[in-house]
Design an enzyme around this catalytic site. Structure first.
Site, PDB file in Angstrom:
ATOM      1  N   SER A  54       0.855  -1.194   0.000  1.00  0.00           N
ATOM      2  CA  SER A  54       0.000   0.000   0.000  1.00  0.00           C
ATOM      3  C   SER A  54       0.884   1.234   0.000  1.00  0.00           C
ATOM      4  CB  SER A  54      -0.888   0.015   1.248  1.00  0.00           C
ATOM      5  OG  SER A  54      -1.350   1.334   1.447  1.00  0.00           O
ATOM      6  N   HIS A  94      -8.353   1.375  -4.098  1.00  0.00           N
ATOM      7  CA  HIS A  94      -9.279   1.164  -2.980  1.00  0.00           C
ATOM      8  C   HIS A  94      -9.926   2.512  -2.659  1.00  0.00           C
ATOM      9  CE1 HIS A  94      -9.535   0.195   1.657  1.00  0.00           C
ATOM     10  NE2 HIS A  94     -10.723   0.385   1.117  1.00  0.00           N
ATOM     11  N   GLY A 108      -2.832   4.111   7.917  1.00  0.00           N
ATOM     12  CA  GLY A 108      -1.899   2.990   7.936  1.00  0.00           C
ATOM     13  C   GLY A 108      -1.399   2.766   9.351  1.00  0.00           C
ATOM     14  N   GLY A 109      -0.719   1.661   9.557  1.00  0.00           N
ATOM     15  CA  GLY A 109      -0.033   1.423  10.825  1.00  0.00           C
ATOM     16  C   GLY A 109      -0.908   1.026  12.004  1.00  0.00           C
ATOM     17  N   MET A 159     -11.388  -5.648   5.253  1.00  0.00           N
ATOM     18  CA  MET A 159     -10.524  -4.752   6.015  1.00  0.00           C
ATOM     19  C   MET A 159     -10.362  -5.297   7.423  1.00  0.00           C
ATOM     20  SD  MET A 159     -10.673  -0.948   4.773  1.00  0.00           S
ATOM     21  CE  MET A 159      -9.048  -0.935   5.514  1.00  0.00           C
ATOM     22  N   ASP A 165      -4.605   3.758  -2.049  1.00  0.00           N
ATOM     23  CA  ASP A 165      -5.666   4.140  -1.104  1.00  0.00           C
ATOM     24  C   ASP A 165      -6.171   5.553  -1.359  1.00  0.00           C
ATOM     25  OD1 ASP A 165      -5.983   1.865   0.710  1.00  0.00           O
ATOM     26  OD2 ASP A 165      -3.876   2.236   1.204  1.00  0.00           O
ATOM     27  N   ASP A 207      -6.667  -6.284   4.117  1.00  0.00           N
ATOM     28  CA  ASP A 207      -6.023  -4.970   4.186  1.00  0.00           C
ATOM     29  C   ASP A 207      -6.078  -4.441   5.615  1.00  0.00           C
ATOM     30  OD1 ASP A 207      -5.103  -2.388   3.700  1.00  0.00           O
ATOM     31  OD2 ASP A 207      -6.840  -1.774   2.496  1.00  0.00           O
ATOM     32  N   HIS A 239      -1.228  -1.344  -4.286  1.00  0.00           N
ATOM     33  CA  HIS A 239      -2.476  -0.951  -3.618  1.00  0.00           C
ATOM     34  C   HIS A 239      -2.488   0.569  -3.447  1.00  0.00           C
ATOM     35  CE1 HIS A 239      -6.021  -1.781  -1.166  1.00  0.00           C
ATOM     36  NE2 HIS A 239      -5.570  -0.881  -0.301  1.00  0.00           N
ATOM     37  N   GLY A 259      -8.863   4.357   7.022  1.00  0.00           N
ATOM     38  CA  GLY A 259      -8.488   5.751   7.256  1.00  0.00           C
ATOM     39  C   GLY A 259      -7.004   5.971   7.486  1.00  0.00           C
ATOM     40  N   MET A 306      -8.657   8.420  -0.098  1.00  0.00           N
ATOM     41  CA  MET A 306      -9.444   8.859   1.062  1.00  0.00           C
ATOM     42  C   MET A 306      -9.917  10.291   0.849  1.00  0.00           C
ATOM     43  SD  MET A 306      -7.138   7.322   4.126  1.00  0.00           S
ATOM     44  CE  MET A 306      -6.412   5.685   4.030  1.00  0.00           C
ATOM     45  N   GLY A 323      -2.928  -3.940   8.966  1.00  0.00           N
ATOM     46  CA  GLY A 323      -2.182  -4.625  10.025  1.00  0.00           C
ATOM     47  C   GLY A 323      -1.569  -5.949   9.595  1.00  0.00           C
ATOM     48  N   SER A 335       2.686  -0.280   6.059  1.00  0.00           N
ATOM     49  CA  SER A 335       3.803   0.012   6.961  1.00  0.00           C
ATOM     50  C   SER A 335       4.785  -1.154   7.059  1.00  0.00           C
ATOM     51  CB  SER A 335       3.274   0.408   8.340  1.00  0.00           C
ATOM     52  OG  SER A 335       2.333  -0.526   8.806  1.00  0.00           O
ATOM     53  N   MET A 372     -12.031   4.896  -0.656  1.00  0.00           N
ATOM     54  CA  MET A 372     -12.661   5.157   0.648  1.00  0.00           C
ATOM     55  C   MET A 372     -13.289   6.533   0.520  1.00  0.00           C
ATOM     56  SD  MET A 372      -9.608   3.580   2.959  1.00  0.00           S
ATOM     57  CE  MET A 372      -8.486   3.624   1.564  1.00  0.00           C
TER      58      MET A 372
HETATM   59  C1  DX5 Z   1      -6.226   1.830   5.548  1.00  0.00           C
HETATM   60  C2  DX5 Z   1      -5.781   1.463   4.174  1.00  0.00           C
HETATM   61  C3  DX5 Z   1      -4.691   0.472   4.108  1.00  0.00           C
HETATM   62  C4  DX5 Z   1      -3.394   0.897   4.782  1.00  0.00           C
HETATM   63  C5  DX5 Z   1      -2.814  -0.350   5.367  1.00  0.00           C
HETATM   64  O1  DX5 Z   1      -7.424   2.522   5.478  1.00  0.00           O
HETATM   65  O2  DX5 Z   1      -6.862   0.932   3.411  1.00  0.00           O
HETATM   66  O3  DX5 Z   1      -4.436   0.037   2.767  1.00  0.00           O
HETATM   67  O4  DX5 Z   1      -2.456   1.469   3.922  1.00  0.00           O
HETATM   68  O5  DX5 Z   1      -1.705   0.001   6.105  1.00  0.00           O
HETATM   69  P1  DX5 Z   1      -0.980  -1.009   7.099  1.00  0.00           P
HETATM   70  O6  DX5 Z   1      -0.502  -2.178   6.255  1.00  0.00           O
HETATM   71  O7  DX5 Z   1       0.145  -0.194   7.639  1.00  0.00           O
HETATM   72  O8  DX5 Z   1      -1.973  -1.430   8.124  1.00  0.00           O
HETATM   73 ZN    ZN Z   2      -6.454  -0.011   1.413  1.00  0.00          ZN
END
Ligand code: DX5
Ligand code: ZN
Length: 223
Positions: free
Chosen positions: A8, A67, A145-146, A138, A35, A176, A33, A143, A37, A178, A199, A69
């Site tokens: 991502s 993706h 990462g990490g 998900m 994202d 997607d 990937h 919203g 938002m 963690g 991450s 959102m």
């Molecule tokens: C969160 C995103 C994910 C995010 C995942 O809303 O859809 O794609 O980047 O990040 P990690 O792998 O760090 O959880």
């Molecule tokens: Zn995503």
């Protein structure tokens, strides 16, 4: 289905995004990937179709997995199809007419997918599974990462695996949020075949080492 690792770019260095994408692809990533938002459907604001188009112009040929959102979704579906997206996935509660939005994705020549947040029921699949190329579960709230993997996602992945298997369609099951080297084998075992990691990959010092370790953990999970 051959497992796909999908870094991502949310966790990439945006100041040199093209190089970051080429680096993860050289390190063995299968798809990118992306994202999107909108600070409305989710509390964060990221990137739009111009960035997708720029990656294509930069020479990125790998599949781009967009993706969304965002709410609504239909006008962005058109924009991302024109910008070179391969997959376009969205959250069903963000479209007034999810069936129509899925049809739009296909009409524009892209692969379609529905995304389920941790609190979104799988009941949307009941009438829509035949329209899908991908189901994205998900394992964090969308919203950021990490965040940490939400354990109840494992059961949800198993349920989707059973639904896909009984539909006999060629549908990818993507996870997607963690996803790390130390939980990816359990996620594969539960039935996922496409693994988003932000991450865990971009936060590591050696993308090749991380992606290779993920791949061998996936194999272990499938044994
Ligand atoms: C969160 C995103 C994910 C995010 C995942 O809303 O859809 O794609 O980047 O990040 P990690 O792998 O760090 O959880
Ligand atoms: Zn995503």
């Amino acid at each position: 289905m051959q497992p796909f690792i999908a870094p991502s770019i949310l966790s990439a260095n945006f100041a040199c995004l093209g190089e970051e994408v080429n680096n993860v692809l050289e390190a063995g990533a299968d798809i990118i990937h992306f994202d999107v938002m909108d600070n409305h459907f989710v509390p964060n604001l990221t990137i739009g179709p111009l960035v997708c188009e720029s990656l294509r112009e930069f020479g990125v040929n790998a599949p781009i997995d967009v993706h969304l959102m965002t709410e609504p979704v239909d006008s962005l579906i058109e924009d991302f199809a024109n910008a070179g997206a391969t997959y376009i996935t969205f959250h069903p509660e963000a479209s007034k007419h999810p069936h129509r939005s899925l049809a739009l994705i296909k009409e524009l020549g892209c692969k379609s997918g529905l995304v389920f947040s941790p609190g979104t029921p799988l009941s949307y699949l009941e009438h829509l599974i035949d329209e899908l190329d991908m189901v994205l579960i998900m394992s964090v709230n969308p919203g950021f990462g990490g965040q940490s993997f939400i354990e109840s996602s494992i059961q949800k992945i198993k349920s989707v695996r059973a639904l896909i298997d009984s539909s006999k369609s060629d549908i990818r099951l993507e996870v997607d949020g963690g996803v790390k080297i130390d939980n990816i084998s359990r996620i594969a075992k539960a039935g996922a075949d496409t693994f988003v990691a932000g991450s865990a990959i971009f936060g590591s010092d050696d993308y090749f080492k991380t992606i290779t370790a993920m791949r061998s953990q996936i194999e272990l999970g499938l044994k």
